[in-house]
Design a protein around this motif. Structure first.
Motif, mmCIF file in Angstrom:
data_model
loop_
_atom_site.group_PDB
_atom_site.id
_atom_site.type_symbol
_atom_site.label_atom_id
_atom_site.label_comp_id
_atom_site.label_asym_id
_atom_site.label_seq_id
_atom_site.Cartn_x
_atom_site.Cartn_y
_atom_site.Cartn_z
ATOM 1 N N HIS A 43 3.063 1.888 7.980
ATOM 2 C CA HIS A 43 2.929 0.616 7.262
ATOM 3 C C HIS A 43 3.729 -0.501 7.935
ATOM 4 O O HIS A 43 3.847 -1.589 7.370
ATOM 5 C CB HIS A 43 3.382 0.768 5.807
ATOM 6 C CG HIS A 43 2.335 1.354 4.906
ATOM 7 N ND1 HIS A 43 1.915 2.671 4.992
ATOM 8 C CD2 HIS A 43 1.599 0.798 3.905
ATOM 9 C CE1 HIS A 43 0.998 2.911 4.074
ATOM 10 N NE2 HIS A 43 0.773 1.789 3.402
ATOM 11 N N ASP A 216 4.554 -5.000 0.898
ATOM 12 C CA ASP A 216 3.722 -4.931 -0.310
ATOM 13 C C ASP A 216 4.279 -3.838 -1.224
ATOM 14 O O ASP A 216 5.202 -3.099 -0.872
ATOM 15 C CB ASP A 216 2.257 -4.664 0.045
ATOM 16 C CG ASP A 216 2.057 -3.388 0.856
ATOM 17 O OD1 ASP A 216 2.888 -2.474 0.739
ATOM 18 O OD2 ASP A 216 1.058 -3.307 1.598
ATOM 19 N N SER A 217 3.705 -3.730 -2.422
ATOM 20 C CA SER A 217 4.234 -2.795 -3.427
ATOM 21 C C SER A 217 4.146 -1.340 -2.962
ATOM 22 O O SER A 217 5.035 -0.531 -3.252
ATOM 23 C CB SER A 217 3.479 -2.967 -4.745
ATOM 24 O OG SER A 217 2.089 -2.775 -4.567
ATOM 25 N N THR A 218 3.099 -1.002 -2.231
ATOM 26 C CA THR A 218 2.952 0.369 -1.740
ATOM 27 C C THR A 218 4.074 0.732 -0.779
ATOM 28 O O THR A 218 4.665 1.818 -0.858
ATOM 29 C CB THR A 218 1.592 0.543 -1.028
ATOM 30 O OG1 THR A 218 0.544 0.263 -1.954
ATOM 31 C CG2 THR A 218 1.435 1.964 -0.505
ATOM 32 N N THR A 219 4.399 -0.191 0.126
ATOM 33 C CA THR A 219 5.451 0.070 1.100
ATOM 34 C C THR A 219 6.809 0.175 0.424
ATOM 35 O O THR A 219 7.620 1.043 0.772
ATOM 36 C CB THR A 219 5.475 -1.036 2.167
ATOM 37 O OG1 THR A 219 4.180 -1.149 2.753
ATOM 38 C CG2 THR A 219 6.489 -0.719 3.250
#
Length: 314
Positions: A43, A216-219
């Motif tokens: 990511h 981002d929120s996933t990372t």
């Protein structure tokens, strides 16, 4: 290793079955963390930032725990210099270990990590001047043959730099295991893990202005997972060495190949090639022989010590 003054920590209890179970849980957590590290790197997160969050989250987690269960006095240490040395070695080991998993497929990086017992034998000769017999010498040779089978030098199957980094990480694991076993004589697992984070987090923080960026929120979830799961795994690894000898509990480390294969297949659709399946049993067999021999020698030393005590009492 420097001699340690008296510490408030209770002396380690030898509970081999508990140590094996703790180590098994630790390996599951560490294997999950390495998969998350590889994902975070994919990511676009820099290695230094990954290390910062891995170690930085450990500090508030442990502080919150000790404040709920007692007081900050639980983290007091009489061996700051030993912790500082452990912090230096641990930081180097973490750089190499994370880099290996970023550069190589999970199963291959994990298998190279199994050479840690082989390096432990070499360190015992170099640092402790210990005599190594035919069993462990043969195991060391078998283990390195397994490395050659997997790496297939010149074939392009494994990135040479990645293999070198993974072997360097295994060497540091062997060295750090000796340090942690020494610290466990006088320090609690929480204390050891806390001071490692306290020494290593500022080092990683120095690089944040140059490599840190918005995510981002996933990372962010991946980074949080690395910190939480990694802390749990490290606490369990340290606790296992408190209740059992390195040579005994290290057998559970081979379960990480199952996790690496599973995560590699589920996340990256990768399965280990034939060379890995041929070389891995050699490295694992070498580690098992070394563990068996270390256990045998440990029992013999204990018996000799008991006989010496009886003779002295006469």
């Amino acid at each position: 290793m420097p001699s340690a003054p008296t510490s408030p920590a209770s002396p380690p209890q030898h509970r081999p079955l508990l140590a094996l179970l703790i180590r098994l849980g630790a390996i599951a957590a560490i294997s999950t963390m390495t998969a998350l590290v590889k994902l975070a790197s994919a990511h676009g997160v820099h290695l230094a930032e990954i290390m910062f969050w891995r170690q930085g989250l450990t500090i508030p987690m442990i502080l919150a725990w000790v404040m709920m269960t007692g007081s900050l006095a639980q983290l007091k240490t009489h061996r700051p210099k030993t912790h500082a040395v452990r912090g230096i070695y641990g930081t180097i080991g973490m750089v190499l270990n994370f880099s290996a998993f970023i550069m190589l497929p999970l199963a291959e990086a994990t298998t190279f990590g199994f050479t840690a017992p082989i390096f432990a034998v070499i360190l015992s000769v170099v640092l402790l001047k210990e005599k190594v017999g035919i069993y462990r010498s043969a195991a060391v040779a078998l283990g390195f043959i397994g490395v050659i089978v997997i790496a297939q030098p010149g074939s392009g199957h494994i990135q040479p730099l990645g293999a070198a980094v993974a072997l360097g990480a295994a060497f540091m694991i062997a060295l750090i295991s000796i340090q942690v076993a020494d610290l466990n004589r006088t320090e609690k697992p929480l204390t050891i893990v806390f001071w490692f984070a306290a020494f290593s987090t500022p080092v990683a923080a120095l690089f944040l202005p140059f490599v840190g960026k918005a995510h981002d929120s996933t990372t962010w979830a991946l980074l949080a997972g690395i910190g939480v799961v990694g802390t749990v795994g490290q606490l369990l690894l340290t606790a296992a060495l408190r209740y059992g000898a390195v040579a005994s509990v290290i057998v559970m480390d081979y379960s990480s190949l199952i996790w690496a294969t599973l995560y590699g297949w589920l996340i990256w659709d990768q399965l280990p090639p034939t060379a890995t399946w041929l070389g891995a049993p050699m490295i694992i067999a070498a580690g098992l022989v070394i563990a068996w021999r270390e256990h045998h020698l440990h029992r013999r030393r204990l018996e000799e010590a008991r006989l010496a005590e009886k003779e002295a009492a006469l």
